[in-house]
Design a protein around this motif. Structure first.
Motif, PDB file in Angstrom:
ATOM      1  N   ASN A   1       0.824  -1.206   0.000  1.00  0.00           N
ATOM      2  CA  ASN A   1       0.000   0.000   0.000  1.00  0.00           C
ATOM      3  C   ASN A   1       0.859   1.259   0.000  1.00  0.00           C
ATOM      4  O   ASN A   1       0.590   2.219  -0.724  1.00  0.00           O
ATOM      5  CB  ASN A   1      -0.946  -0.001   1.207  1.00  0.00           C
ATOM      6  CG  ASN A   1      -2.037  -1.045   1.073  1.00  0.00           C
ATOM      7  OD1 ASN A   1      -2.340  -1.504  -0.021  1.00  0.00           O
ATOM      8  ND2 ASN A   1      -2.621  -1.442   2.190  1.00  0.00           N
ATOM      9  N   HIS A   2       1.902   1.274   0.830  1.00  0.00           N
ATOM     10  CA  HIS A   2       2.804   2.424   0.870  1.00  0.00           C
ATOM     11  C   HIS A   2       3.542   2.568  -0.457  1.00  0.00           C
ATOM     12  O   HIS A   2       3.713   3.689  -0.968  1.00  0.00           O
ATOM     13  CB  HIS A   2       3.790   2.256   2.023  1.00  0.00           C
ATOM     14  CG  HIS A   2       4.826   3.330   2.089  1.00  0.00           C
ATOM     15  ND1 HIS A   2       4.516   4.652   2.326  1.00  0.00           N
ATOM     16  CD2 HIS A   2       6.182   3.288   1.934  1.00  0.00           C
ATOM     17  CE1 HIS A   2       5.622   5.379   2.334  1.00  0.00           C
ATOM     18  NE2 HIS A   2       6.645   4.574   2.099  1.00  0.00           N
ATOM     19  N   GLU A   3       3.982   1.452  -1.002  1.00  0.00           N
ATOM     20  CA  GLU A   3       4.716   1.491  -2.275  1.00  0.00           C
ATOM     21  C   GLU A   3       3.842   2.065  -3.387  1.00  0.00           C
ATOM     22  O   GLU A   3       4.271   2.929  -4.160  1.00  0.00           O
ATOM     23  CB  GLU A   3       5.189   0.087  -2.655  1.00  0.00           C
ATOM     24  CG  GLU A   3       5.956   0.040  -3.966  1.00  0.00           C
ATOM     25  CD  GLU A   3       6.500  -1.338  -4.294  1.00  0.00           C
ATOM     26  OE1 GLU A   3       7.085  -1.495  -5.387  1.00  0.00           O
ATOM     27  OE2 GLU A   3       6.357  -2.261  -3.460  1.00  0.00           O
TER      28      GLU A   3
ATOM     29  N   ALA B   1      -6.690   2.171   7.398  1.00  0.00           N
ATOM     30  CA  ALA B   1      -6.282   2.513   6.035  1.00  0.00           C
ATOM     31  C   ALA B   1      -6.070   1.264   5.188  1.00  0.00           C
ATOM     32  O   ALA B   1      -6.452   1.230   4.009  1.00  0.00           O
ATOM     33  CB  ALA B   1      -5.019   3.354   6.061  1.00  0.00           C
ATOM     34  N   ASP B   2      -5.483   0.211   5.777  1.00  0.00           N
ATOM     35  CA  ASP B   2      -5.254  -1.020   5.030  1.00  0.00           C
ATOM     36  C   ASP B   2      -6.562  -1.612   4.527  1.00  0.00           C
ATOM     37  O   ASP B   2      -6.644  -2.122   3.404  1.00  0.00           O
ATOM     38  CB  ASP B   2      -4.523  -2.046   5.904  1.00  0.00           C
ATOM     39  CG  ASP B   2      -3.038  -1.764   6.029  1.00  0.00           C
ATOM     40  OD1 ASP B   2      -2.528  -0.946   5.243  1.00  0.00           O
ATOM     41  OD2 ASP B   2      -2.398  -2.344   6.915  1.00  0.00           O
ATOM     42  N   VAL B   3      -7.609  -1.544   5.350  1.00  0.00           N
ATOM     43  CA  VAL B   3      -8.901  -2.118   4.967  1.00  0.00           C
ATOM     44  C   VAL B   3      -9.660  -1.186   4.025  1.00  0.00           C
ATOM     45  O   VAL B   3     -10.113  -1.593   2.952  1.00  0.00           O
ATOM     46  CB  VAL B   3      -9.750  -2.404   6.222  1.00  0.00           C
ATOM     47  CG1 VAL B   3     -11.160  -2.840   5.827  1.00  0.00           C
ATOM     48  CG2 VAL B   3      -9.084  -3.484   7.070  1.00  0.00           C
ATOM     49  N   GLN B   4      -9.796   0.072   4.408  1.00  0.00           N
ATOM     50  CA  GLN B   4     -10.656   0.976   3.661  1.00  0.00           C
ATOM     51  C   GLN B   4     -10.010   1.540   2.396  1.00  0.00           C
ATOM     52  O   GLN B   4     -10.712   1.887   1.441  1.00  0.00           O
ATOM     53  CB  GLN B   4     -11.095   2.130   4.563  1.00  0.00           C
ATOM     54  CG  GLN B   4     -11.949   1.675   5.746  1.00  0.00           C
ATOM     55  CD  GLN B   4     -12.495   2.847   6.539  1.00  0.00           C
ATOM     56  OE1 GLN B   4     -12.990   3.825   5.978  1.00  0.00           O
ATOM     57  NE2 GLN B   4     -12.399   2.769   7.864  1.00  0.00           N
TER      58      GLN B   4
ATOM     59  N   GLN C   1     -11.239  -5.826  -3.992  1.00  0.00           N
ATOM     60  CA  GLN C   1     -11.152  -5.358  -2.613  1.00  0.00           C
ATOM     61  C   GLN C   1     -12.394  -4.573  -2.217  1.00  0.00           C
ATOM     62  O   GLN C   1     -12.898  -4.707  -1.093  1.00  0.00           O
ATOM     63  CB  GLN C   1      -9.901  -4.488  -2.432  1.00  0.00           C
ATOM     64  CG  GLN C   1      -9.631  -4.065  -1.003  1.00  0.00           C
ATOM     65  CD  GLN C   1      -9.305  -5.237  -0.094  1.00  0.00           C
ATOM     66  OE1 GLN C   1      -8.593  -6.153  -0.505  1.00  0.00           O
ATOM     67  NE2 GLN C   1      -9.814  -5.234   1.115  1.00  0.00           N
ATOM     68  N   LEU C   2     -12.903  -3.762  -3.116  1.00  0.00           N
ATOM     69  CA  LEU C   2     -14.124  -3.003  -2.834  1.00  0.00           C
ATOM     70  C   LEU C   2     -15.313  -3.938  -2.631  1.00  0.00           C
ATOM     71  O   LEU C   2     -16.147  -3.720  -1.742  1.00  0.00           O
ATOM     72  CB  LEU C   2     -14.402  -2.012  -3.967  1.00  0.00           C
ATOM     73  CG  LEU C   2     -13.412  -0.836  -4.080  1.00  0.00           C
ATOM     74  CD1 LEU C   2     -13.689  -0.044  -5.355  1.00  0.00           C
ATOM     75  CD2 LEU C   2     -13.491   0.068  -2.857  1.00  0.00           C
TER      76      LEU C   2
END
Length: 443
Positions: free
Chosen positions: A278-280, A352-355, A423-424
């Motif tokens: 996610n950060h990348e 943040a990881d989930v949403q 994911q959504l």
């Protein structure tokens, strides 16, 4: 603050042109002013020259390290306890390490990308940004004590080594194995990694390996020695763009690694990798948006002065049409990035990881699409100059060459588009199930 000189259209995000923004406060503005001066002097002013030479001098990394200007490549919030332990209490502009949020990070990434080229900044930051976080998140206290002081202060270098010749976006099919020795004290690493940014000059790699059976449940993360380690062979790869990023192939022949170098638990590697992605991906989205901006603004400046058919190119309706379409895409992407990093600053890492996990993939994919459009428009407006590797259109040509380095690494574009929707849908179904359980409980 109003600008002191005219600004080429599309050359700066709105908040840096004097327009109001709900996201950026005094700390962010102070940070931006301080780091622009530093980054311009030590990177941007020389980036095209170094990229042409295909190497950023080693002293540049040292300069950034000594000024603690590699630390901002880490995801926010920063590892405050560790930094203070190492004597780092504030960054340029007087920004306290505990004050640093994802908006500060986005400003840093944007400023590092202001040359329009991804290679020079990537040569400095990729390892810190993506290789160190798993150690911070999942490493034991003893492992952190061994590695973090040197890595956070820039005395040693690290990379993230996930991709293999047969396992790029398909991370679950990684083949590099880590087999324990009979004494149980070491892993023996066998396999290869490919397209590893910063690998060639890295002392270590945060590496995905297979410690168990097939599929994602058999993956683990290890800190693996590289430079000078027995059984490790590395060679630089010639890629289309971002050549100064040090893209590397790593061959591993029975490389001995202490079991204490395991990050977290065996078999949990896939989960660790996905949270790191996610950060990348957000980093790529921010940097690519600035690269798109540089391409379009460079072309805009060119058509204001270039004459054809007896008048400046900007007077041609077709030129204005191309600029307007690309500009609309660019500013829409910028608005999304600003909103995104603000949300990252306000949500916890778990939230943040989930949403935002799926949306991060979508933002990264869209950044590549927008960069492609802006770079293509720039090359077309430069005409023959944009198809030439030297001269007036050199930068536009080079940015266009780098577009695939945005659309493929960090998760290939088509995979990202699909992942975003999956994911959504997953989040939607989880919310539906939770509401149904809540309704049943009330009944």
């Amino acid at each position: 603050m109003a600008p002191t000189k005219p600004i080429i259209p599309f050359s700066e995000p709105a908040w840096l042109t004097g327009l109001p923004s709900p996201y950026y406060n005094d700390s962010h503005r102070r940070w931006q002013r301080a780091i622009r001066a530093f980054i311009s002097e030590h990177l941007i002013d020389h980036a095209l020259e170094w990229d042409t030479a295909e190497l950023v001098p080693e002293h540049v990394f040292d300069t950034f390290a000594k000024a603690n200007m590699l630390v901002p490549a880490l995801p926010a919030p920063l590892p405050v306890e560790w930094l203070k332990k190492l004597g780092v209490h504030e960054l340029l502009g007087g920004v306290k390490v505990e004050e640093f949020d994802y908006l500060h990070f986005a400003i840093y990434t944007d400023e590092m990308s202001r040359s329009g080229l991804g290679g020079p900044p990537g040569s400095l930051t990729v390892g810190v940004s993506f290789g160190v976080p798993p150690i911070l998140k999942f490493g034991s206290k003893a492992l952190q004590e061994r590695f973090l002081p040197d890595l956070l202060l820039g005395r040693k270098r690290i990379c993230i080594a996930i991709t293999e010749p047969d396992a790029g976006s398909d991370v679950a099919n990684i083949r590099t194995t880590a087999t324990k020795t009979p004494c149980g004290k070491y892993y023996l690493i066998e396999g290869q990694k490919k397209w590893i940014s910063n690998g060639i000059w890295s002392d270590y790699a945060t590496m995905a390996v297979r410690t168990g059976g097939p599929g994602p449940g058999g993956l683990s993360l290890l800190v693996v020695p590289l430079k000078g380690a027995e059984g490790v062979t590395m060679r630089r790869l010639k890629v289309s763009g971002q050549i100064t990023g040090g893209t590397t192939q790593i061959l591993l022949d029975n490389v001995k690694v202490p079991v204490e170098n395991l990050l977290g638990e065996e078999g949990a590697g896939m989960r660790y990798i996905m949270t790191n992605f996610n950060h990348e991906r957000l980093s790529i989205a921010v940097g690519a948006t600035r690269q798109a901006r540089v391409a379009l603004a460079t072309a805009f400046e060119y058509v204001l002065k270039r004459e054809a058919f007896g008048k400046a190119l900007i007077e041609q309706p077709v030129v204005r049409h191309r600029l307007s379409k690309a500009g609309a895409l660019l500013e829409s992407q910028q608005a999304w990035v600003d909103q995104f990093v603000y949300q990252m600053a306000k949500l916890s890492k778990a939230e943040a990881d989930v949403q935002l996990g799926g949306l991060t993939a979508l933002a990264k994919a869209n950044a590549g699409i927008v960069a492609n459009e802006c770079a293509q428009v720039a090359v077309l407006l430069f005409g023959g100059n944009g198809y030439t590797r030297t001269g007036q259109g050199e930068l536009a040509e080079r940015i266009y060459r780098e577009v695939m380095g945005i659309r493929i690494p960090g998760g290939s574009e088509d995979v990202m588009l699909d992942l975003a929707i999956r994911q959504l849908v997953k989040n939607y179904r989880a919310q539906t199930a939770a509401l149904e359980r809540e309704g049943a409980a009330k009944l």
